[in-house]
Design a protein around this motif. Sequence first.
Motif, short mmCIF file in Angstrom:
data_model
loop_
_atom_site.label_atom_id
_atom_site.label_comp_id
_atom_site.label_asym_id
_atom_site.label_seq_id
_atom_site.Cartn_x
_atom_site.Cartn_y
_atom_site.Cartn_z
N TYR A 15 3.84 -8.03 13.60
CA TYR A 15 3.94 -6.65 13.10
C TYR A 15 3.10 -5.73 13.98
O TYR A 15 3.54 -4.65 14.38
N GLY A 45 -1.78 0.08 1.51
CA GLY A 45 -0.84 -0.66 2.35
C GLY A 45 -1.26 -0.48 3.80
O GLY A 45 -0.50 0.01 4.63
N ASP A 68 -4.39 -3.89 1.12
CA ASP A 68 -3.06 -4.43 1.37
C ASP A 68 -2.84 -5.67 0.50
O ASP A 68 -3.80 -6.35 0.12
N GLY A 69 -1.58 -5.99 0.24
CA GLY A 69 -1.27 -7.15 -0.58
C GLY A 69 -1.15 -8.44 0.20
O GLY A 69 -1.08 -9.52 -0.39
N ASP A 93 -2.43 -5.82 -5.12
CA ASP A 93 -1.02 -5.46 -5.24
C ASP A 93 -0.93 -4.04 -5.80
O ASP A 93 -1.44 -3.76 -6.89
N LEU A 94 -0.27 -3.16 -5.07
CA LEU A 94 -0.16 -1.76 -5.51
C LEU A 94 0.67 -1.61 -6.78
O LEU A 94 0.63 -0.56 -7.42
N THR A 110 1.28 4.85 4.41
CA THR A 110 2.32 5.01 5.43
C THR A 110 3.19 3.76 5.51
O THR A 110 2.69 2.63 5.57
N SER A 111 4.49 3.99 5.47
CA SER A 111 5.51 2.93 5.63
C SER A 111 5.34 1.80 4.62
O SER A 111 5.63 0.64 4.93
C1 LIG Z 1 5.45 -1.67 7.11
S1 LIG Z 1 3.83 -2.17 6.70
C2 LIG Z 1 2.91 -0.64 6.94
C3 LIG Z 1 1.49 -0.89 7.33
C4 LIG Z 1 0.71 0.34 7.80
N1 LIG Z 1 0.50 1.29 6.71
C5 LIG Z 1 1.39 1.02 8.96
O1 LIG Z 1 1.73 2.20 8.84
O2 LIG Z 1 1.58 0.36 9.98
C6 LIG Z 1 3.90 -2.29 4.94
C7 LIG Z 1 2.63 -2.85 4.34
O3 LIG Z 1 2.70 -2.71 2.94
C8 LIG Z 1 2.11 -3.85 2.35
N2 LIG Z 1 2.65 -3.99 1.00
C9 LIG Z 1 3.95 -4.11 0.65
N3 LIG Z 1 4.05 -4.24 -0.68
C10 LIG Z 1 2.79 -4.17 -1.18
C11 LIG Z 1 2.24 -4.23 -2.49
N4 LIG Z 1 3.00 -4.39 -3.56
N5 LIG Z 1 0.90 -4.14 -2.61
C12 LIG Z 1 0.09 -4.00 -1.52
N6 LIG Z 1 0.57 -3.92 -0.27
C13 LIG Z 1 1.90 -4.01 -0.10
C14 LIG Z 1 2.52 -4.99 3.26
O4 LIG Z 1 1.72 -6.14 3.08
C15 LIG Z 1 2.42 -4.34 4.63
O5 LIG Z 1 1.15 -4.52 5.19
#
Ligand SMILES: C[S@@+](CC[C@H](N)C(=O)[O-])C[C@H]1O[C@@H](n2cnc3c(N)ncnc32)[C@H](O)[C@@H]1O
Length: 252
Positions: A15, A45, A68-69, A93-94, A110-111
Amino acid sequence: MTDRRPAREWDADLYDALSTPLTARGIALLDRVSFRPSDRVLDAGCGTGRVSAALLERLPAGEVIALDGSAAMVDRARALVGDDPRVTLVRADLGEPLPLASPVDAVVSTSTLHWVPEHPRLFRNLAAVIRPGGSLHVDCGGEGNIGEVVEILGDLGESHPWFFSGVAETETALADAGFRDVRVWLSDDPVAVAPDRLEDYLATVVLGTHLAERSADAGRKLVRRVASRMTVPRFDYVRLNIDARRASATAS
Ligand SMILES: C[S@@+](CC[C@H](N)C(=O)[O-])C[C@H]1O[C@@H](n2cnc3c(N)ncnc32)[C@H](O)[C@@H]1O
Protein backbone atom coordinates in the motif's frame (compact mmCIF):
# COMPACT_ATOMS: atom_id res chain seq x y z
CA MET A 1 -24.45 -3.76 -0.89
CA THR A 2 -22.89 -3.43 2.51
CA ASP A 3 -22.93 -5.57 5.61
CA ARG A 4 -21.15 -5.16 8.92
CA ARG A 5 -17.54 -6.27 8.68
CA PRO A 6 -14.86 -5.53 11.25
CA ALA A 7 -11.67 -3.78 10.13
CA ARG A 8 -9.32 -6.19 8.33
CA GLU A 9 -5.60 -6.45 7.63
CA TRP A 10 -3.90 -4.62 4.74
CA ASP A 11 -0.58 -5.20 2.94
CA ALA A 12 1.01 -2.09 4.41
CA ASP A 13 4.29 -2.30 2.46
CA LEU A 14 2.61 -2.62 -0.92
CA TYR A 15 0.00 0.00 0.00
CA ASP A 16 2.77 2.42 0.91
CA ALA A 17 4.47 1.83 -2.45
CA LEU A 18 1.25 2.41 -4.40
CA SER A 19 -0.46 5.16 -2.42
CA THR A 20 1.28 8.31 -3.67
CA PRO A 21 -1.86 9.65 -5.43
CA LEU A 22 -3.91 8.99 -2.29
CA THR A 23 -1.36 10.75 -0.09
CA ALA A 24 -1.49 13.76 -2.43
CA ARG A 25 -5.26 13.80 -2.06
CA GLY A 26 -4.90 13.63 1.73
CA ILE A 27 -2.47 16.54 1.76
CA ALA A 28 -4.90 18.56 -0.40
CA LEU A 29 -7.49 17.96 2.32
CA LEU A 30 -5.07 19.21 5.03
CA ASP A 31 -4.46 22.32 2.91
CA ARG A 32 -8.10 23.35 3.15
CA VAL A 33 -8.16 23.22 6.98
CA SER A 34 -6.99 26.03 9.30
CA PHE A 35 -5.39 24.13 12.17
CA ARG A 36 -4.15 25.93 15.27
CA PRO A 37 -0.52 25.01 16.02
CA SER A 38 -1.53 23.36 19.32
CA ASP A 39 -4.49 21.35 17.99
CA ARG A 40 -4.94 17.72 18.96
CA VAL A 41 -6.08 15.92 15.80
CA LEU A 42 -7.27 12.38 15.09
CA ASP A 43 -6.22 10.87 11.75
CA ALA A 44 -9.03 8.33 11.37
CA GLY A 45 -7.73 5.49 9.19
CA CYS A 46 -4.12 6.66 9.14
CA GLY A 47 -2.84 3.81 6.94
CA THR A 48 0.94 3.94 6.73
CA GLY A 49 1.04 7.37 8.35
CA ARG A 50 2.02 9.52 5.40
CA VAL A 51 -0.87 11.96 5.88
CA SER A 52 -0.24 11.88 9.67
CA ALA A 53 3.35 12.98 8.95
CA ALA A 54 2.10 15.92 6.85
CA LEU A 55 -0.36 16.75 9.62
CA LEU A 56 2.47 16.93 12.18
CA GLU A 57 4.16 19.62 10.09
CA ARG A 58 1.06 21.78 10.61
CA LEU A 59 0.89 21.17 14.39
CA PRO A 60 4.25 22.26 15.86
CA ALA A 61 2.81 22.34 19.40
CA GLY A 62 -0.02 19.91 18.83
CA GLU A 63 -0.72 16.18 18.89
CA VAL A 64 -1.72 13.56 16.34
CA ILE A 65 -3.62 10.42 17.19
CA ALA A 66 -2.96 8.09 14.27
CA LEU A 67 -5.68 5.41 14.37
CA ASP A 68 -6.22 2.44 12.12
CA GLY A 69 -7.93 -0.94 12.28
CA SER A 70 -5.09 -2.86 10.64
CA ALA A 71 -2.17 -3.92 12.83
CA ALA A 72 0.14 -3.93 9.80
CA MET A 73 -0.85 -0.35 8.96
CA VAL A 74 -0.39 0.81 12.56
CA ASP A 75 3.08 -0.84 12.65
CA ARG A 76 4.06 0.84 9.40
CA ALA A 77 2.76 4.22 10.66
CA ARG A 78 4.73 3.66 13.89
CA ALA A 79 7.91 3.20 11.83
CA LEU A 80 7.25 6.52 10.09
CA VAL A 81 5.99 8.80 12.88
CA GLY A 82 6.13 6.75 16.09
CA ASP A 83 9.34 8.36 17.34
CA ASP A 84 7.66 11.76 17.47
CA PRO A 85 6.48 12.49 21.04
CA ARG A 86 3.47 14.33 19.61
CA VAL A 87 2.12 11.06 18.17
CA THR A 88 -0.12 8.42 19.74
CA LEU A 89 -0.81 5.29 17.69
CA VAL A 90 -4.08 3.47 18.23
CA ARG A 91 -5.42 0.29 16.70
CA ALA A 92 -9.22 0.48 16.75
CA ASP A 93 -12.26 -0.10 14.57
CA LEU A 94 -14.01 3.09 13.46
CA GLY A 95 -17.27 1.17 13.45
CA GLU A 96 -17.10 0.94 17.24
CA PRO A 97 -16.90 3.62 19.98
CA LEU A 98 -13.33 4.94 19.90
CA PRO A 99 -10.93 4.43 22.82
CA LEU A 100 -9.51 7.95 23.05
CA ALA A 101 -8.33 9.26 26.42
CA SER A 102 -9.63 12.79 25.81
CA PRO A 103 -11.46 14.71 23.07
CA VAL A 104 -9.75 16.05 19.97
CA ASP A 105 -10.02 19.47 18.33
CA ALA A 106 -10.46 17.94 14.89
CA VAL A 107 -10.76 14.67 12.99
CA VAL A 108 -9.30 14.24 9.53
CA SER A 109 -9.90 11.11 7.47
CA THR A 110 -8.63 10.35 3.98
CA SER A 111 -9.57 7.46 1.66
CA THR A 112 -11.05 5.49 4.56
CA LEU A 113 -14.68 6.05 5.53
CA HIS A 114 -16.20 4.22 2.54
CA TRP A 115 -14.66 1.08 4.07
CA VAL A 116 -16.79 1.56 7.19
CA PRO A 117 -20.45 0.59 6.84
CA GLU A 118 -23.26 2.31 8.71
CA HIS A 119 -22.16 5.93 8.39
CA PRO A 120 -24.78 7.15 10.89
CA ARG A 121 -23.10 5.00 13.56
CA LEU A 122 -19.62 5.95 12.34
CA PHE A 123 -20.40 9.69 12.54
CA ARG A 124 -21.74 9.25 16.07
CA ASN A 125 -18.48 7.49 17.02
CA LEU A 126 -16.50 10.42 15.58
CA ALA A 127 -18.73 13.10 17.15
CA ALA A 128 -18.22 11.45 20.55
CA VAL A 129 -14.47 12.12 20.45
CA ILE A 130 -14.57 15.69 19.05
CA ARG A 131 -14.80 18.56 21.53
CA PRO A 132 -17.83 20.86 21.20
CA GLY A 133 -17.04 23.26 18.35
CA GLY A 134 -14.31 20.98 16.99
CA SER A 135 -14.30 19.96 13.35
CA LEU A 136 -14.47 16.99 10.97
CA HIS A 137 -12.76 16.92 7.56
CA VAL A 138 -13.20 13.91 5.29
CA ASP A 139 -12.24 12.63 1.87
CA CYS A 140 -13.61 9.19 0.96
CA GLY A 141 -15.27 7.36 -1.89
CA GLY A 142 -18.71 8.76 -2.68
CA GLU A 143 -21.71 7.90 -4.84
CA GLY A 144 -20.51 6.65 -8.25
CA ASN A 145 -16.95 5.97 -7.06
CA ILE A 146 -14.92 3.55 -9.24
CA GLY A 147 -18.10 2.89 -11.22
CA GLU A 148 -16.42 0.66 -13.78
CA VAL A 149 -14.98 -1.67 -11.11
CA VAL A 150 -18.35 -1.84 -9.33
CA GLU A 151 -20.03 -2.73 -12.63
CA ILE A 152 -17.43 -5.39 -13.46
CA LEU A 153 -17.84 -6.95 -10.02
CA GLY A 154 -21.62 -6.99 -10.53
CA ASP A 155 -21.18 -8.69 -13.93
CA LEU A 156 -19.01 -11.30 -12.20
CA GLY A 157 -21.70 -11.90 -9.59
CA GLU A 158 -19.61 -10.32 -6.81
CA SER A 159 -20.91 -7.99 -4.12
CA HIS A 160 -18.66 -5.27 -2.71
CA PRO A 161 -17.95 -3.96 0.77
CA TRP A 162 -17.95 -0.21 0.07
CA PHE A 163 -20.33 2.41 1.42
CA PHE A 164 -20.32 5.02 -1.38
CA SER A 165 -22.65 7.57 0.11
CA GLY A 166 -24.38 10.51 -1.58
CA VAL A 167 -24.60 14.13 -0.44
CA ALA A 168 -28.15 14.22 0.96
CA GLU A 169 -27.87 11.03 3.05
CA THR A 170 -24.49 12.17 4.38
CA GLU A 171 -25.86 15.57 5.36
CA THR A 172 -28.69 13.87 7.23
CA ALA A 173 -26.39 11.39 8.99
CA LEU A 174 -24.02 14.20 10.05
CA ALA A 175 -26.85 16.38 11.37
CA ASP A 176 -28.32 13.40 13.27
CA ALA A 177 -24.90 12.73 14.83
CA GLY A 178 -24.70 16.30 16.13
CA PHE A 179 -22.69 18.07 13.44
CA ARG A 180 -23.50 21.62 12.30
CA ASP A 181 -22.15 23.98 9.59
CA VAL A 182 -22.15 20.88 7.40
CA ARG A 183 -20.68 21.12 3.91
CA VAL A 184 -20.74 17.97 1.76
CA TRP A 185 -19.83 17.72 -1.91
CA LEU A 186 -18.81 15.19 -4.54
CA SER A 187 -15.82 15.69 -6.83
CA ASP A 188 -14.17 13.71 -9.64
CA ASP A 189 -10.55 12.69 -9.09
CA PRO A 190 -9.52 10.03 -11.64
CA VAL A 191 -6.24 8.23 -10.98
CA ALA A 192 -4.29 6.50 -13.77
CA VAL A 193 -2.14 3.54 -12.77
CA ALA A 194 0.86 2.21 -14.69
CA PRO A 195 -0.37 -0.84 -16.65
CA ASP A 196 2.23 -3.10 -15.02
CA ARG A 197 1.01 -2.04 -11.54
CA LEU A 198 -2.71 -2.43 -12.26
CA GLU A 199 -3.08 -5.89 -10.71
CA ASP A 200 -1.06 -4.92 -7.62
CA TYR A 201 -3.16 -1.77 -7.24
CA LEU A 202 -6.41 -3.71 -7.58
CA ALA A 203 -5.25 -6.35 -5.10
CA THR A 204 -3.90 -3.92 -2.51
CA VAL A 205 -5.95 -0.74 -2.70
CA VAL A 206 -9.28 -1.88 -4.15
CA LEU A 207 -10.06 -5.58 -3.76
CA GLY A 208 -8.43 -6.37 -0.41
CA THR A 209 -11.68 -7.40 1.24
CA HIS A 210 -12.54 -9.70 -1.67
CA LEU A 211 -9.08 -11.28 -1.40
CA ALA A 212 -9.31 -11.71 2.36
CA GLU A 213 -12.40 -13.83 1.82
CA ARG A 214 -10.88 -16.37 -0.60
CA SER A 215 -7.76 -18.46 -1.25
CA ALA A 216 -4.65 -16.79 -2.70
CA ASP A 217 -5.24 -18.55 -6.02
CA ALA A 218 -8.90 -17.55 -6.24
CA GLY A 219 -7.94 -13.99 -5.27
CA ARG A 220 -5.35 -13.76 -8.05
CA LYS A 221 -7.93 -15.04 -10.54
CA LEU A 222 -10.48 -12.43 -9.48
CA VAL A 223 -7.89 -9.64 -9.76
CA ARG A 224 -6.94 -10.82 -13.27
CA ARG A 225 -10.56 -11.02 -14.37
CA VAL A 226 -11.33 -7.51 -13.13
CA ALA A 227 -8.12 -6.07 -14.64
CA SER A 228 -8.78 -7.68 -18.02
CA ARG A 229 -12.27 -6.16 -18.19
CA MET A 230 -11.20 -2.60 -17.36
CA THR A 231 -11.19 -0.39 -20.47
CA VAL A 232 -8.11 1.59 -19.33
CA PRO A 233 -5.84 1.30 -16.27
CA ARG A 234 -7.59 4.19 -14.56
CA PHE A 235 -9.85 4.47 -11.54
CA ASP A 236 -12.65 7.00 -11.95
CA TYR A 237 -12.70 8.07 -8.34
CA VAL A 238 -15.66 10.15 -7.17
CA ARG A 239 -14.85 11.65 -3.80
CA LEU A 240 -17.23 12.46 -0.99
CA ASN A 241 -15.85 15.55 0.76
CA ILE A 242 -17.01 16.69 4.18
CA ASP A 243 -16.34 19.71 6.37
CA ALA A 244 -18.47 19.95 9.50
CA ARG A 245 -18.42 21.26 13.04
CA ARG A 246 -19.55 19.40 16.12
CA ALA A 247 -22.37 21.13 17.93
CA SER A 248 -22.10 21.82 21.62
CA ALA A 249 -24.20 18.75 22.57
CA THR A 250 -23.68 15.33 20.95
CA ALA A 251 -26.79 13.62 19.65
CA SER A 252 -27.41 10.31 21.35
C1 LIG B 1 -7.02 3.36 1.56
S1 LIG B 1 -6.33 3.32 3.16
C2 LIG B 1 -6.10 5.07 3.51
C3 LIG B 1 -4.95 5.31 4.44
C4 LIG B 1 -4.53 6.77 4.59
N1 LIG B 1 -5.56 7.57 5.24
C5 LIG B 1 -4.17 7.38 3.26
O1 LIG B 1 -4.79 8.38 2.87
O2 LIG B 1 -3.26 6.85 2.61
C6 LIG B 1 -7.73 2.92 4.17
C7 LIG B 1 -7.36 2.68 5.61
O3 LIG B 1 -8.55 2.59 6.36
C8 LIG B 1 -8.38 1.60 7.35
N2 LIG B 1 -9.69 1.11 7.74
C9 LIG B 1 -10.63 0.55 6.95
N3 LIG B 1 -11.70 0.21 7.67
C10 LIG B 1 -11.45 0.58 8.95
C11 LIG B 1 -12.17 0.49 10.17
N4 LIG B 1 -13.39 -0.04 10.22
N5 LIG B 1 -11.58 0.95 11.29
C12 LIG B 1 -10.33 1.49 11.26
N6 LIG B 1 -9.61 1.61 10.13
C13 LIG B 1 -10.16 1.15 8.99
C14 LIG B 1 -7.54 0.54 6.67
O4 LIG B 1 -6.92 -0.33 7.59
C15 LIG B 1 -6.59 1.38 5.84
O5 LIG B 1 -5.41 1.67 6.55
